[in-house]
Write a protein that holds these residues in place. Structure first.
Motif, short mmCIF file in Angstrom:
data_model
loop_
_atom_site.label_atom_id
_atom_site.label_comp_id
_atom_site.label_asym_id
_atom_site.label_seq_id
_atom_site.Cartn_x
_atom_site.Cartn_y
_atom_site.Cartn_z
N GLY A 85 77.43 41.05 129.69
CA GLY A 85 77.33 41.07 128.23
C GLY A 85 78.65 41.56 127.67
O GLY A 85 79.41 40.81 127.07
N SER B 58 81.34 30.74 123.07
CA SER B 58 79.91 30.98 123.18
C SER B 58 79.62 31.74 124.48
O SER B 58 80.17 31.40 125.52
CB SER B 58 79.21 29.62 123.18
OG SER B 58 77.84 29.79 123.14
N ALA C 253 80.46 34.84 125.01
CA ALA C 253 81.52 35.81 125.28
C ALA C 253 81.02 37.26 125.17
O ALA C 253 81.56 38.15 125.81
CB ALA C 253 82.67 35.59 124.29
N THR D 27 76.02 40.46 121.68
CA THR D 27 75.75 41.69 122.42
C THR D 27 76.39 42.88 121.70
O THR D 27 75.77 43.94 121.54
CB THR D 27 76.29 41.58 123.85
OG1 THR D 27 75.72 40.44 124.47
CG2 THR D 27 75.98 42.82 124.66
N ARG E 271 74.35 43.68 118.65
CA ARG E 271 73.04 44.27 118.98
C ARG E 271 73.19 45.70 119.50
O ARG E 271 72.26 46.51 119.35
CB ARG E 271 72.30 43.38 119.98
CG ARG E 271 71.97 42.01 119.37
CD ARG E 271 71.39 41.08 120.40
NE ARG E 271 70.02 41.46 120.68
CZ ARG E 271 69.37 41.08 121.79
NH1 ARG E 271 69.97 40.35 122.69
NH2 ARG E 271 68.13 41.46 121.97
N1 LIG Z 1 68.60 38.60 126.57
C1 LIG Z 1 69.52 38.19 127.48
N2 LIG Z 1 69.18 38.11 128.77
C2 LIG Z 1 70.08 37.70 129.68
N3 LIG Z 1 71.32 37.38 129.40
C3 LIG Z 1 71.74 37.44 128.12
C4 LIG Z 1 70.83 37.85 127.10
N4 LIG Z 1 71.50 37.83 125.92
C5 LIG Z 1 72.76 37.42 126.22
N5 LIG Z 1 72.89 37.19 127.52
C6 LIG Z 1 74.10 36.77 128.20
O1 LIG Z 1 75.14 37.66 127.90
C7 LIG Z 1 76.34 36.98 127.64
C8 LIG Z 1 76.85 37.28 126.25
O2 LIG Z 1 75.93 36.77 125.31
P1 LIG Z 1 76.11 36.92 123.75
O3 LIG Z 1 76.46 38.31 123.44
O4 LIG Z 1 74.90 36.36 123.11
O5 LIG Z 1 77.37 35.97 123.48
P2 LIG Z 1 77.89 35.34 122.13
O6 LIG Z 1 77.12 35.89 121.02
O7 LIG Z 1 79.33 35.69 122.10
O8 LIG Z 1 77.71 33.87 122.25
C9 LIG Z 1 76.05 35.50 127.86
O9 LIG Z 1 76.43 35.16 129.18
C10 LIG Z 1 74.55 35.42 127.70
O10 LIG Z 1 74.03 34.39 128.53
#
Ligand SMILES: Nc1ncnc2c1ncn2[C@@H]1O[C@H](COP(=O)(O)OP(=O)(O)O)[C@@H](O)[C@H]1O
Ligand SMILES: [Mg+2]
Lengths: 298, 246
Positions: B16, B36, B38, B42, B45
């Motif tokens: 994350g 996407s 990155a 996360t 959140r």
């Molecule tokens: N709830 C989750 N469970 C497992 N993996 C997650 C979850 N949320 C995000 N990820 C993973 O964490 C990484 C970062 O995700 P994210 O923060 O959503 O990226 P962004 O918002 O920059 O597109 C990605 O590889 C995503 O697949």
């Protein structure tokens, strides 16, 4: 605080109406549950009351004396019995008086059937009234130690049997009630789950904006409580209606069976209404808490 | 103020965020960019304490977030306004009610609400639509309502996760001007975006994340080529549960 309360109640009522079909379904099932409970309750209370009344008639111990026991020795027994705190009243019953009473009471129409008896078959006796049925045994124990006694009669056993019957009736009611309460909680929780689900978007936004968990739960909890209160009012009304009819029918047809008659309508339904309200509210609240546990754990 | 110190957050096998340290001062305007997956969402959140970091310290508006007890989460979130790509308005409430909702939640009086909501609606330039429902509004207008809702409780930080993602260029620019105006009034703005032209023209601080690491943090342009930027869209938002297709 007041603002939140207003908000909570407003939202809860809106939820009940928006989710009308499920709300009505929950109200129906809780009402049905409360009605079954009400029927059990009125029956048990009436039987208990009847037994209490019967107990009053059976709180006597009768000591049958041997023919050779003199009045003097009976008097010492009476003196000793009078000293006991469990004893309310003691008196000596001469066998001739007893026979007379007996024939007058039971065989008033053909008292002459005893005329042919050469000898009075009844014993002299000491008649004791105890303060309460439960002490009869203790009094009997003391009486056993006296000399010149034929036997001791008291009605504890038969009354005990009656008490056991009410006891099991009460247990049966408790078990049925627990079971029904559980089912009702499940039904309510399902209804609330639907509202929670329908509002999950709203809940998500509420969390982002910084609503406390209790603020989010409030309307759902209140929704459950509203459903509970409506059910309680409905079932109180129905029970009052039914019970007053039954009591009326009883007083016309079978009131001669009981000395005191059934528990009065007003007293019974007033108490039942409070029980229904307490149960309805608890069921509603529990139902919503159960349904929210999984949805609102963060 | 947003402060991350060596923060790491992994999802089982997915990375994350990896050892991220960031300092965003009060009044800053920051773009958060990157492909996407990155770690941008996360990051957000973690700020909202929707997630717990595995390692590191997070400090938001003077609150130590990683050790903050759960009962204080509402207080944290009230100091942060948040806006999403998909607006997230309540369809059965009017514009006014949608904004008032955020105040009801914080136990404010009806009198306060009647005073504050029109003010913030006029700030975002949507006063004339106060009694309309979201589905009667254009996308840009809906986003204004969402911004009004985020601002009505006077947060110190406004977080916008791709606020222009669903809007056409004209409306996007209107929203950007609004965000800039809000920033000038003193609110810290943190905006996640894939809109290269916007980042380039605004010329603000840009933080780029890739594979959970900060690869760039400086004032200037988007830093990715147009083709890459296109790859960055079609992102997952809100924990990867929903996919938004442009
Ligand atoms: N709830 C989750 N469970 C497992 N993996 C997650 C979850 N949320 C995000 N990820 C993973 O964490 C990484 C970062 O995700 P994210 O923060 O959503 O990226 P962004 O918002 O920059 O597109 C990605 O590889 C995503 O697949
Ligand atoms: Mg994302």
């Amino acid at each position: 605080m007041l603002n939140s309360l207003k908000y909570t109640i407003k939202e809860a009522f809106m939820q009940v109406f928006r989710n009308a079909a499920m709300s009505i379904a929950s109200i129906f099932s809780i009402t049905a549950m409360l009605l079954i409970l009400g029927i059990f309750f009125t029956i048990t209370v009436n039987i208990s009351l009847a037994i209490e009344n019967v107990k009053d008639d059976f709180d006597t111990v009768s000591i049958h004396l041997l023919d050779e026991t003199t009045y003097e020795s009976a008097s010492t027994m009476i003196l000793q019995l009078e000293g006991m705190s469990e004893v309310e009243d003691v008196h000596y019953l001469d066998k001739d008086v007893a026979l007379e009473q007996w024939t007058n009471d039971k065989f008033a129409d053909n008292a002459d059937i005893f005329d042919g008896l050469a000898k009075n078959p009844l014993p002299n006796s000491i008649e004791i009234t105890v303060t309460e049925l439960e002490s009869a045994e203790k009094v009997a124990e003391v009486a056993k130690t006296f000399d010149g006694i034929e036997k001791i009669n008291y009605y504890k056993e038969s009354v005990d049997k009656l008490l056991k019957i009410t006891e099991s009736l009460r247990t049966g009611m408790m078990i049925t009630m627990g079971f029904l309460v559980l089912i009702s909680i499940l039904v309510v929780s399902n209804t609330i789950k639907l509202t929670v689900f329908a509002r999950h978007k709203e809940i998500e936004i509420m969390k982002y904006v910084g609503a406390t968990n209790w603020f989010i739960r409030g309307p759902f909890l209140t929704e459950g409580i509203i459903i509970g209160i409506i059910s309680a009012l409905l079932s109180s009304g129905i029970v009052t209606l039914i019970y007053s009819r039954v009591v009326k029918a009883f007083s016309m047809d079978v009131s001669w069976l009981l000395d005191t008659g059934p528990v009065p309508v007003g007293f019974m339904t007033f108490n039942l209404a409070w029980i229904f309200l307490a149960l309805g509210i608890s069921i509603g609240a529990c139902g919503s808490i159960v349904s929210m546990r999984r949805f609102l754990d963060t | 103020m947003i402060k991350f110190e060596n923060v790491t957050k992994n999802y089982d096998t997915n990375v994350g965020l990896e050892d991220v340290s960031i300092n965003i001062d009060k009044g800053n305007f920051v773009f958060l960019v990157g492909p996407s997956g990155a770690g941008k969402s996360t990051f957000i959140r973690l700020i909202l304490k929707e997630l717990e970091p595995d390692k590191g310290n997070i400090c938001i508006n003077g609150m130590q977030v990683n050790t903050l007890p759960n009962r204080l989460i509402p207080q944290l979130r009230r100091s942060i306004g948040i806006v999403f790509q998909d607006f997230r308005l309540l369809p059965n409430k009017t514009v006014f009610e949608n904004v008032a909702f955020a105040m009801e939640i914080t136990h404010q009086s009806a009198r306060n609400i009647r005073r504050q909501v029109p003010q913030v609606l006029s700030l975002v330039g949507i006063s004339n639509k106060a009694n309309m429902y979201p589905n009667q509004l254009a996308g840009g207008e809906q986003q204004r309502v969402a911004i009004a809702r985020a601002l009505v409780n006077n947060p110190t930080v406004l977080i916008a996760d791709e606020p222009t993602g669903n809007l056409d260029p004209d409306n996007s620019w209107e929203i950007m001007r609004l965000l800039e105006q809000i920033n000038i009034r003193g609110t810290t703005v943190l905006m996640v975006t894939h809109a290269k032209d916007i980042v380039d023209k605004m010329n603000k601080r840009v933080i780029a994340i890739e594979n959970g690491r900060i690869v760039r943090d400086e004032y200037g342009d988007y830093g990715y080529k147009e083709e890459d930027a296109r790859l960055h869209t079609g992102d997952y938002i809100g924990g990867g549960y929903r996919k938004y297709v442009k």
